[in-house]
Design an enzyme around this catalytic site. Structure first.
Site, mmCIF file in Angstrom:
data_model
loop_
_atom_site.group_PDB
_atom_site.id
_atom_site.type_symbol
_atom_site.label_atom_id
_atom_site.label_comp_id
_atom_site.label_asym_id
_atom_site.label_seq_id
_atom_site.Cartn_x
_atom_site.Cartn_y
_atom_site.Cartn_z
ATOM 1 N N CYS A 141 0.873 -1.176 0.000
ATOM 2 C CA CYS A 141 0.000 0.000 0.000
ATOM 3 C C CYS A 141 0.909 1.225 0.000
ATOM 4 O O CYS A 141 2.108 1.107 -0.236
ATOM 5 C CB CYS A 141 -0.931 -0.025 1.213
ATOM 6 S SG CYS A 141 -0.062 -0.188 2.796
ATOM 7 N N THR A 142 0.368 2.386 0.263
ATOM 8 C CA THR A 142 1.164 3.608 0.168
ATOM 9 C C THR A 142 2.259 3.659 1.221
ATOM 10 O O THR A 142 3.435 3.809 0.912
ATOM 11 C CB THR A 142 0.268 4.850 0.293
ATOM 12 O OG1 THR A 142 -0.811 4.745 -0.628
ATOM 13 C CG2 THR A 142 1.060 6.115 0.013
#
Length: 258
Positions: free
Chosen positions: A182-183
């Site tokens: 994810c980020t």
């Protein structure tokens, strides 16, 4: 670029939320910082921007609290503050999944660091010879901006959709090593824990997410830019503003990912 942007999170039980909110808000306001801090019984999730002196002052304050002493924020630079104001909010979860049985504080899922993942992708398998499957846990508008090209992408509109998506597709991962990403790490950590709760083996999270991957490697295997939840919209492989327009707004949760 003189503005320092930081993001960080930690899963840790917090039972003094109103007082903690007031204390952190006052400290950020005194340092002229802008951004968002989310507080919930399960922990803290933050995105802040300001001068180097102000950011260092806030991180020192954060580290004075024994619960947050080991937080190591991810950093990037910009020419302007990408937030319009300061918000410190109390929430039910610091990242909404709506599965209260998942308590990341109780033990992290195994993590793979960025250089190791890059090496696995270079050689086409993990160190035990298993095929590596990357699993993007972000929302569809984020993956449209950039992703690992061969990653599984369920095109979800909100992280709350992830449990149903993985439940319907478990067989895909049998006998393989799964790395969720994810980020900044918070969603892929919860996702990896959920998959392990489902009985899935060889599941890892990408430690620090895409932002740490771009910081610690040359960006090989990544394509496009990395969406971030502030006025920069996205950052490039050098963690500088990528200069792309804001995607059209979507319905559902805005899953801020430190």
């Amino acid at each position: 670029m003189s503005i320092v942007n930081i993001s960080a999170y930690k899963f840790i039980s917090l039972d003094d939320l109103p007082a903690l909110r007031e204390r952190l808000f006052a400290r950020c306001e005194a340092l002229a910082l802008k951004g968002t801090i989310l507080l919930a019984p399960e922990g803290i999730n933050l995105f802040l921007a300001g001068s180097r002196t102000s950011i260092d002052g806030f991180v020192a304050t954060l580290h004075d609290d024994p619960r947050f002493a080991d937080i190591a924020p991810k950093e990037s630079l910009s020419t302007e503050v990408p937030f319009g104001r300061l918000r410190v909010r109390l929430k039910r979860e610091i990242i909404t999944m709506r599965l209260p049985t998942i308590r990341p504080e109780g033990g992290r899922a195994p993590a793979v660091d960025a250089p190791t993942l890059q090496r696995w992708l270079d050689q086409g398998h993990d160190d035990d010879g298993r095929e590596v499957v990357l699993l993007d846990t972000r929302n569809d508008y984020e993956t449209d901006v950039g992703k690992f090209p061969r990653a599984v992408d369920y095109r979800i509109a909100s992280f709350t959709d992830f449990p149903a998506a993985i439940a319907a597709d478990r067989a895909r991962y049998d006998g393989k090593t799964v790395v969720s990403y994810c980020t900044g790490g918070i969603r892929c950590e919860k996702a990896a824990l959920h998959m392990r709760d489902l009985g899935m083996d060889n599941v890892y999270q990408l430690d620090g997410g895409i932002l740490k991957y771009l910081e610690q490697t040359d960006g090989t295997h990544w394509r496009g830019a990395c969406f971030v939840f502030d006025g920069r919209v996205a950052v490039d492989n050098a963690l500088a503003p990528a200069g792309i327009p804001m995607p059209a707004p979507r319905s559902g949760d805005k899953d801020q990912d430190a």
